[in-house]
Design an enzyme around this catalytic site. Sequence first.
Site, short mmCIF file in Angstrom:
data_model
loop_
_atom_site.label_atom_id
_atom_site.label_comp_id
_atom_site.label_asym_id
_atom_site.label_seq_id
_atom_site.Cartn_x
_atom_site.Cartn_y
_atom_site.Cartn_z
N TYR A 61 0.83 -1.19 -0.07
CA TYR A 61 0.03 -0.02 0.00
C TYR A 61 0.97 1.34 -0.04
CZ TYR A 61 -3.92 -3.15 1.14
OH TYR A 61 -5.00 -3.97 1.20
N LEU A 221 -19.10 2.29 -5.42
CA LEU A 221 -20.32 2.33 -6.20
C LEU A 221 -21.61 2.32 -5.49
CD1 LEU A 221 -21.09 2.20 -9.21
CD2 LEU A 221 -20.82 -0.14 -9.24
#
Length: 361
Positions: A61, A221
């Site tokens: 990350y 989403l």
Amino acid sequence: MQNYYLLGRSGLRVSRLALGTMNFGVDGFHAAYGRTEEEAEPIFRRYVESGGNFIDTADFYTAGESERILGRLIARAGIRDRLVLTSKFTNTIDPTDPNAGGNGRKHMVRALDASLRRLGTDHLDLYLLHTWDRITPVEEVVQTFDDLVRAGKIRYAGLSDVPAWYAARAQSYAEAHALTPMVTVQLPYSLIARGIEPEYVPMAQTLGMGLTAWSPVGGGLLTGKYRRGADGLTGTGRLSTPGTGGPSPSDRDWKVIDALSSVALEVGRSMAQVAINWVATQPGVGAAVIGASSVEQLDGNLAALDFELPADALRRLDEASAPPLAPPYAMFTPRYQSWIVSPGLGIGDKPAGYAPPVLNA
């Protein structure tokens, strides 16, 4: 009151909502939507102040910045022993070195030592294989996990984004040889991504691995900030940013979004809260990994378990999001079984109440 539950078949107590820190840092991959240390600190502090104890990161990350930032935040807060600190290995740190990536023993040991240095700690509470590399023998991975536990460098082991057969093989090999078991499998799971249900959920339940679900809001989403426009996806965020989004939502995705929006309006909650609540309360799920770009967004996500969805709302969400079952999975449904395996009979595993949940509260 904050509730904590055992992760898989272990004694490790974790929050039902884990804090994902993929956006801590502004370097390397994920940098397009990263947060500086100054921006990440209030998010981290609010999570732990709320009682959260399950922190998820990875060496990959933001090119290691997520771990470095977390290490400094944990040190300043002085709460290392209170946290279930989790990191992952697999992805390469040097594309010119064939042993600087993958899941072999050489990389596992080196990756862990590097993560410990960045995090400023002498052990991880949970260490995960990040992604199946397709070639490293599963026996080598399990044996190395066991060695790392015996060396005191990790407390528990787990897997992320691997085939179900691989996870089952790892757990069975560990059990057969009295080695460190896998306590979790981390996988993508949401109302628009239910593909783990036919294999992973019963596998995890049977073999004692608690599922940790990442991307419970479908990459954003399912938050309501994106809408269907004449020219495609509208709204401001990662999914609508060139180079950082995924494939365009399908007609089925929009059907799920419409049902989610309707339910959220009826129960007086945000779409993100309903989506996280649905994931966190599904069979086999030990925790859901949530992220946040602000304290306000984190507060909203943390409130996702403060309510119970009505049965009718759950039914509508399930129906809208149910993926088609391909053979042979359609043969394992209650409808098929009652039609051809045991017609006219009511045969179950155990009666209701056989093993009621235990909550020390």
